[in-house]
Each structure stands twice: as structure tokens, then as C-alpha cells.
Motif scaffolding. Structure first.
Motif, PDB file in Angstrom:
ATOM      1  N   VAL A 114      -3.002  -5.249  -6.406  1.00  0.00           N
ATOM      2  CA  VAL A 114      -2.158  -4.073  -6.156  1.00  0.00           C
ATOM      3  C   VAL A 114      -0.706  -4.402  -6.490  1.00  0.00           C
ATOM      4  O   VAL A 114       0.001  -3.629  -7.149  1.00  0.00           O
ATOM      5  N   ALA A 118       0.843  -1.201   0.000  1.00  0.00           N
ATOM      6  CA  ALA A 118       0.000   0.000   0.000  1.00  0.00           C
ATOM      7  C   ALA A 118       0.879   1.252   0.000  1.00  0.00           C
ATOM      8  O   ALA A 118       0.610   2.221  -0.720  1.00  0.00           O
ATOM      9  N   LEU A 131       2.369   1.640  -3.404  1.00  0.00           N
ATOM     10  CA  LEU A 131       1.385   2.188  -4.337  1.00  0.00           C
ATOM     11  C   LEU A 131       1.258   3.698  -4.185  1.00  0.00           C
ATOM     12  O   LEU A 131       1.135   4.427  -5.178  1.00  0.00           O
ATOM     13  N   ASN A 166      -4.875  -7.516  -2.643  1.00  0.00           N
ATOM     14  CA  ASN A 166      -3.446  -7.280  -2.465  1.00  0.00           C
ATOM     15  C   ASN A 166      -2.646  -7.763  -3.667  1.00  0.00           C
ATOM     16  O   ASN A 166      -1.708  -7.101  -4.116  1.00  0.00           O
TER      17      ASN A 166
END
Length: 298
Positions: free
Chosen positions: A242, A154, A157, A239
Motif C-alpha cells: 500500500v 490506509a 490510500l 502495508n
């Protein structure tokens, strides 16, 4: 003639101000002039006094009190106010010569780097306006994120989002490496420095048995259960998506930073210098040439 600078940014707690101070200390040690700009309207304590401090123009506490705004809304207002008063930055920075490294210490609210267009407008003014500053962004992510793989991806990203939004030379840094020494094997750490989406795969090995409860949850997941929201198959698929997105763009890799290690700080600075082409613009000097130290740190 071009000026040179670095935009130190990243989420709250990533160590931006500590890194900025380490850069200043390193520049002092190596007799290199630098110029410190604080653009966090809530910052209070500094290891080195800023040459420009946004709090001399506007403070977050005043905005929150007078405008009845929360911290995030107040920060956006502070930067909108800064964009309306860019002479506050332009006039003093216009006096800085090309020998200086201008360090911009940014706040930690992530929305500034992901979807609010304020920071891109500021960057355009600094890089393409009359100041003509060759700049790169240094995006810090705390190294302890590697312990929680979904959290790390995360953060990765968000770094990629900042790269796409700002459209400027960019380096990504895993900060506070001293906190994970001895806890992550070197070969495993390399997979985080160049993010490997396979880190998000189910660690179950071929031949491992699945108990009855796990099998039932996988076959008939309850999307409303807390376990499935944060640890179920849907969460795992998110996940993996991502991770694959990051891998498809193939833009993000990380450098290691330990601010307690002078060589580590120097190595990061060398990457910054390459990104902003600092050394290419410096003319050879005679040994007795003096460096102007009327402004900033040296």
C-alpha cells in the motif's frame, strides 16, 4: 461568470463540520462573504445556520424509518434523491455571486468518496453545469492516525482514491493537529505530511537479536492466527505494498490544520483560493465599494 466553492470531505470524525465553521468564522473576521451548504442528511447541530440544508429536502432518519434501510444505504438513497432534485441546489446557488466562497459540508461515509459514482455526478453538475463553480476538494484526515502507521497509510490510500475518482483540484489536510503537539517530533511529522513508505519498514535495527519465537513465526507463519492476521509478515507485506502504491502515484501530501489557530485556518484557505483561482477572478475595488451581503455570511 464563475462561482467558487470548496467540498469539505473525509471520514467520520475527521472534523469536517468544525473546519467548515472555522472557515466561516475566518471569512467573517476578514470581511469575506461565504455561503454554507450542508449536505449531511444526518447532521443536527451547527455553529452557523446553513444557507442550504439537505435536511429541508430529505433526512437520513426519515429514509431509514420509511425505507427500512441502514445508515449507509439510507445515505446513498438520500444522495440519489438529491441527484433527482438538483433544482434544490441549483436555484439558490444561481443567486450567489463570484465574491462568495461556497462551503459544501459533506457526510463522513467513506464509500461516497471511494467507489460509489454519486458524488462524481454531483460534482459534474456543480462544476460543469449552469452553475459553473470553480471547486476544489478538501479531504480531512485526523492527525492522530500518525500514531498508527498502517492506519495512516490506509487513510492516505482513501484520500488518493477520492482524488482519482472526483477528478477535481484537491488538497489533503491533517486535522486536529493540536491533539499531537508534543507527541510527534517535527522531523518525523514531515515524513507523514509527504507520506514516506519507509515509515512502514520493520523498525528493527541491524544487530538487534530476534528471539526464538519470533524467528519460528517468521519462518513458519500460521495464517489463521490472530497475531499474524493483524501483525504478521503477510500484514506487513500488505502495508508495504500500500505504501509503495501511494509512493508510485506520488499524488498525496498533507497540510497541517489547527482550527484553534487563526493563522492555520487562513493558510489552508490560501491553498483553497489558489486551487480554485479565486483571487485571479476578483476585480480591484475602490475603498468605498460596498459588498452585497443579502445572502450568506460576510
Amino acid at each position: 461568470m464563475s462561482k467558487f466553492g470548496v467540498l469539505v470531505m473525509g471520514p467520520a470524525g475527521a472534523g469536517k463540520s468544525t473546519f467548515s465553521s472555522a472557515l466561516i468564522q475566518h471569512c467573517q473576521t476578514t470581511k469575506r462573504p461565504c455561503y454554507y451548504v450542508n449536505l449531511d442528511p444526518a447532521a443536527e447541530d451547527f455553529d452557523f445556520e446553513p444557507d442550504i440544508d439537505i435536511k429541508d429536502l430529505i433526512t437520513l432518519s426519515d429514509v431509514m424509518e420509511e425505507m427500512s434501510l441502514g445508515p449507509n444505504g439510507g445515505l446513498i438513497y438520500c444522495f440519489e434523491f438529491l441527484l433527482e432534485n438538483l433544482d434544490f441546489l441549483t436555484e439558490p446557488l444561481d443567486q450567489v455571486t463570484d465574491e462568495y466562497l461556497i462551503i459544501f459540508d459533506m457526510p463522513g461515509q467513506i464509500e461516497l468518496y471511494t467507489h460509489v459514482p454519486i458524488l462524481p455526478n454531483l460534482v459534474k453538475h456543480l462544476m460543469r453545469g449552469s452553475l459553473n463553480i470553480n471547486m476544489c476538494a478538501a479531504y480531512l484526515l485526523e492527525s492522530t492516525f500518525v500514531v498508527d502507521k498502517p492506519k495512516f497509510f490506509a487513510g492516505t490510500l482513501s484520500a488518493m482514491s477520492a482524488m482519482l475518482m472526483l477528478e477535481m483540484p484537491h488538497i489533503n489536510i491533517l486535522s486536529k493537529m493540536d491533539l499531537i503537539k508534543g507527541t510527534v517530533a517535527r522531523k518525523d511529522l514531515k515524513r507523514f505530511l509527504d507520506p514516506d513508505p519507509r515509515l512502514l519498514e520493520d523498525p528493527r535495527k541491524p544487530g538487534d537479536e530476534e528471539d526464538e519465537e519470533e524467528a519460528r513465526a517468521r519462518r513458519d507463519p500460521d495464517p489463521a492466527s490472530k497475531e499474524n492476521v493483524m501483525g504478521g509478515e503477510s500484514f506487513k507485506r500488505l502495508n508495504r505494498a500500500v505504501g509503495q502504491l501511494i509512493d508510485d502515484f506520488s499524488m498525496v501530501s498533507f497540510l497541517e490544520l489547527d482550527v484553534q489557530d487563526e493563522e492555520s485556518v487562513g493558510a489552508i484557505l490560501s491553498y483553497i483560493d489558489d486551487a480554485i483561482q479565486y483571487h485571479e477572478a476578483q476585480e480591484p475595488k475602490e475603498p468605498n465599494d460596498a459588498v452585497d451581503t443579502d445572502i450568506g455570511y460576510d
